[in-house]
Design a protein around this motif. Structure first.
Motif, PDB file in Angstrom:
ATOM      1  N   ASP A 146       0.826  -1.207   0.000  1.00 13.21           N
ATOM      2  CA  ASP A 146       0.000   0.000   0.000  1.00 13.21           C
ATOM      3  C   ASP A 146       0.861   1.258   0.000  1.00 13.21           C
ATOM      4  O   ASP A 146       0.520   2.257  -0.640  1.00 13.21           O
ATOM      5  CB  ASP A 146      -0.920   0.007   1.220  1.00 13.21           C
ATOM      6  CG  ASP A 146      -1.969  -1.087   1.157  1.00 13.21           C
ATOM      7  OD1 ASP A 146      -2.351  -1.479   0.040  1.00 13.21           O
ATOM      8  OD2 ASP A 146      -2.380  -1.568   2.219  1.00 13.21           O
ATOM      9  N   VAL A 147       1.984   1.216   0.708  1.00 13.67           N
ATOM     10  CA  VAL A 147       2.867   2.385   0.748  1.00 13.67           C
ATOM     11  C   VAL A 147       3.468   2.652  -0.627  1.00 13.67           C
ATOM     12  O   VAL A 147       3.431   3.782  -1.123  1.00 13.67           O
ATOM     13  CB  VAL A 147       3.978   2.207   1.798  1.00 13.67           C
ATOM     14  CG1 VAL A 147       5.053   3.277   1.639  1.00 13.67           C
ATOM     15  CG2 VAL A 147       3.394   2.262   3.203  1.00 13.67           C
ATOM     16  N   ILE A 148       4.021   1.642  -1.263  1.00 14.80           N
ATOM     17  CA  ILE A 148       4.662   1.874  -2.558  1.00 14.80           C
ATOM     18  C   ILE A 148       3.629   2.255  -3.617  1.00 14.80           C
ATOM     19  O   ILE A 148       3.903   3.080  -4.502  1.00 14.80           O
ATOM     20  CB  ILE A 148       5.520   0.657  -2.983  1.00 14.80           C
ATOM     21  CG1 ILE A 148       6.467   1.059  -4.127  1.00 14.80           C
ATOM     22  CG2 ILE A 148       4.676  -0.534  -3.360  1.00 14.80           C
ATOM     23  CD1 ILE A 148       7.501   0.007  -4.454  1.00 14.80           C
ATOM     24  N   SER A 151       8.983  -0.590   4.698  1.00 15.35           N
ATOM     25  CA  SER A 151       8.057   0.540   4.673  1.00 15.35           C
ATOM     26  C   SER A 151       7.785   1.046   6.081  1.00 15.35           C
ATOM     27  O   SER A 151       7.857   0.300   7.060  1.00 15.35           O
ATOM     28  CB  SER A 151       6.730   0.124   4.017  1.00 15.35           C
ATOM     29  OG  SER A 151       6.098  -0.913   4.750  1.00 15.35           O
ATOM     30  N   VAL A 152       7.487   2.325   6.153  1.00 15.81           N
ATOM     31  CA  VAL A 152       7.005   2.961   7.380  1.00 15.81           C
ATOM     32  C   VAL A 152       5.629   3.529   7.052  1.00 15.81           C
ATOM     33  O   VAL A 152       5.460   4.179   6.008  1.00 15.81           O
ATOM     34  CB  VAL A 152       7.953   4.074   7.855  1.00 15.81           C
ATOM     35  CG1 VAL A 152       7.428   4.736   9.123  1.00 15.81           C
ATOM     36  CG2 VAL A 152       9.362   3.526   8.062  1.00 15.81           C
ATOM     37  N   GLU A 153       4.654   3.254   7.914  1.00 17.19           N
ATOM     38  CA  GLU A 153       3.278   3.657   7.650  1.00 17.19           C
ATOM     39  C   GLU A 153       2.770   4.608   8.724  1.00 17.19           C
ATOM     40  O   GLU A 153       3.083   4.442   9.901  1.00 17.19           O
ATOM     41  CB  GLU A 153       2.356   2.427   7.616  1.00 17.19           C
ATOM     42  CG  GLU A 153       2.771   1.354   6.630  1.00 17.19           C
ATOM     43  CD  GLU A 153       3.708   0.306   7.220  1.00 17.19           C
ATOM     44  OE1 GLU A 153       4.402  -0.380   6.441  1.00 17.19           O
ATOM     45  OE2 GLU A 153       3.749   0.188   8.464  1.00 17.19           O
ATOM     46  N   LEU A 197       6.670   5.989   3.954  1.00 16.38           N
ATOM     47  CA  LEU A 197       7.861   5.994   3.126  1.00 16.38           C
ATOM     48  C   LEU A 197       8.354   4.564   2.970  1.00 16.38           C
ATOM     49  O   LEU A 197       7.938   3.670   3.696  1.00 16.38           O
ATOM     50  CB  LEU A 197       8.955   6.887   3.744  1.00 16.38           C
ATOM     51  CG  LEU A 197       9.463   6.536   5.155  1.00 16.38           C
ATOM     52  CD1 LEU A 197      10.618   5.529   5.104  1.00 16.38           C
ATOM     53  CD2 LEU A 197       9.920   7.790   5.885  1.00 16.38           C
ATOM     54  N   TYR A 198       9.243   4.364   1.984  1.00 14.22           N
ATOM     55  CA  TYR A 198       9.869   3.050   1.852  1.00 14.22           C
ATOM     56  C   TYR A 198      11.300   3.229   1.368  1.00 14.22           C
ATOM     57  O   TYR A 198      11.673   4.285   0.822  1.00 14.22           O
ATOM     58  CB  TYR A 198       9.075   2.141   0.906  1.00 14.22           C
ATOM     59  CG  TYR A 198       9.245   2.441  -0.566  1.00 14.22           C
ATOM     60  CD1 TYR A 198      10.154   1.732  -1.343  1.00 14.22           C
ATOM     61  CD2 TYR A 198       8.495   3.436  -1.189  1.00 14.22           C
ATOM     62  CE1 TYR A 198      10.311   2.005  -2.696  1.00 14.22           C
ATOM     63  CE2 TYR A 198       8.636   3.715  -2.528  1.00 14.22           C
ATOM     64  CZ  TYR A 198       9.549   2.994  -3.285  1.00 14.22           C
ATOM     65  OH  TYR A 198       9.701   3.279  -4.620  1.00 14.22           O
ATOM     66  N   SER A 228      11.072   6.848  -1.551  1.00 12.06           N
ATOM     67  CA  SER A 228       9.985   7.803  -1.779  1.00 12.06           C
ATOM     68  C   SER A 228       9.118   7.875  -0.533  1.00 12.06           C
ATOM     69  O   SER A 228       9.163   6.993   0.325  1.00 12.06           O
ATOM     70  CB  SER A 228       9.148   7.383  -2.989  1.00 12.06           C
ATOM     71  OG  SER A 228       8.195   8.381  -3.319  1.00 12.06           O
ATOM     72  N   MET A 229       8.325   8.930  -0.451  1.00  9.67           N
ATOM     73  CA  MET A 229       7.376   9.092   0.646  1.00  9.67           C
ATOM     74  C   MET A 229       6.108   9.726   0.111  1.00  9.67           C
ATOM     75  O   MET A 229       6.094  10.303  -0.987  1.00  9.67           O
ATOM     76  CB  MET A 229       7.968   9.928   1.786  1.00  9.67           C
ATOM     77  CG  MET A 229       8.405  11.305   1.398  1.00  9.67           C
ATOM     78  SD  MET A 229       8.962  12.315   2.820  1.00  9.67           S
ATOM     79  CE  MET A 229      10.324  11.370   3.452  1.00  9.67           C
ATOM     80  N   PHE A 230       5.013   9.603   0.865  1.00  7.22           N
ATOM     81  CA  PHE A 230       3.766  10.243   0.461  1.00  7.22           C
ATOM     82  C   PHE A 230       3.026  10.715   1.705  1.00  7.22           C
ATOM     83  O   PHE A 230       3.312  10.274   2.826  1.00  7.22           O
ATOM     84  CB  PHE A 230       2.878   9.274  -0.335  1.00  7.22           C
ATOM     85  CG  PHE A 230       2.112   8.300   0.508  1.00  7.22           C
ATOM     86  CD1 PHE A 230       0.782   8.524   0.856  1.00  7.22           C
ATOM     87  CD2 PHE A 230       2.719   7.138   0.976  1.00  7.22           C
ATOM     88  CE1 PHE A 230       0.085   7.621   1.650  1.00  7.22           C
ATOM     89  CE2 PHE A 230       2.027   6.227   1.765  1.00  7.22           C
ATOM     90  CZ  PHE A 230       0.703   6.468   2.095  1.00  7.22           C
ATOM     91  N   SER A 231       2.084  11.631   1.493  1.00  9.20           N
ATOM     92  CA  SER A 231       1.322  12.184   2.596  1.00  9.20           C
ATOM     93  C   SER A 231      -0.065  12.562   2.100  1.00  9.20           C
ATOM     94  O   SER A 231      -0.198  13.268   1.098  1.00  9.20           O
ATOM     95  CB  SER A 231       2.035  13.426   3.155  1.00  9.20           C
ATOM     96  OG  SER A 231       1.425  13.865   4.343  1.00  9.20           O
TER      97      SER A 231
END
Length: 239
Positions: A99-101, A134-136, A147-148, A160-163
């Motif tokens: 889900d993170v990637i 990954s970090v969720e 991020l992963y 990469s990371m997302f928010s």
């Protein structure tokens, strides 16, 4: 202008020396090869990473400058600390890698698609081999940030990371830095500097400094298993 790039051989251990990387475009080193787990692992151990768009050949990079964080020295600013005290966010590690990637891939525009389906599959295989993590960040049961990246001894190579909510990726980075440094982790590699990374305290170092640093850290063990799926921040005690 004609650019010559050495094609990668069938041997997944082979990469040209990073000192051969081009000045323009900065850091472009080689073309071809594959995204096998072994080749990717060897690339990160040499300070090299893949970066290409849909329908492009595989391109491999080692830029002249690297953006890094010192994990033990990462210090969130006052506003982030204040926000974290009030926000009902929880942070975990290795509980939702796919889900993170996937969400990281969504944040790029159509002209910047570099986390292709093939890349997602390759890094998921790395994850299954225990090399990519990954970090969720969660709000209630919703994944709102993360991020992963790839683990290389006492260095973590962030990809990469997302928010999706305010400060979610920043809190992911903060929680991971605390967790990583507590186990003896030293450096977070962020590849190339951006204004966002600089605002969080990342510094740029030359490739000539980065490669010896990587060589020093890549075969050093962490004090305990950092990447077991677990909560890093905000999990309520059920007792």
């Amino acid at each position: 202008m004609t650019i010559y790039l050495p094609p990668l051989e069938d041997n997944p251990n082979y990469f040209p020396p990073v000192s051969d990387a081009l000045d323009d475009p900065d850091g472009l080193l080689a073309i071809g090869g594959d995204l096998s787990t072994k080749r990717l692992h060897q690339a990160y151990r040499r300070g090299i990473f893949p970066w290409f768009s849909n329908n492009d050949p595989y391109l491999w990079w080692s830029p002249s400058e690297r953006a890094i964080f010192s994990a033990p020295d990462f210090t969130p600013n006052k506003s982030l600390r204040k926000f974290a005290r009030k926000a009902d966010y929880r942070v975990s590690i290795n509980t939702a890698f796919s889900d993170v990637i996937y969400n990281c891939a969504l944040i790029r525009g159509d002209d910047q698609v570099w986390i292709t389906q093939e890349m997602r599959e390759a890094y998921t295989e790395l994850h299954l081999k225990g090399l990519c993590h990954s970090v969720e960040v969660w709000y209630q049961d919703e994944l709102i940030g993360g991020l992963y990246g790839v683990s290389v001894g006492q260095m973590f190579c962030g990809e990469s990371m997302f928010s999706k909510r305010s400060n979610a990726s920043k809190i992911a980075l903060w929680a991971f830095c605390e967790h990583f440094s507590a186990a003896g982790g030293k450096v977070i590699d962020c590849q190339m500097m951006t204004e966002h990374l600089a605002s969080l305290g990342a510094v740029a170092i030359k490739r000539e400094e980065f490669i010896p640093l990587l060589d020093t850290l890549k075969d050093k063990y962490l004090k305990h298993e950092v990447y077991d799926p677990q909560w890093l921040m905000g999990q309520e005690n059920d007792d």
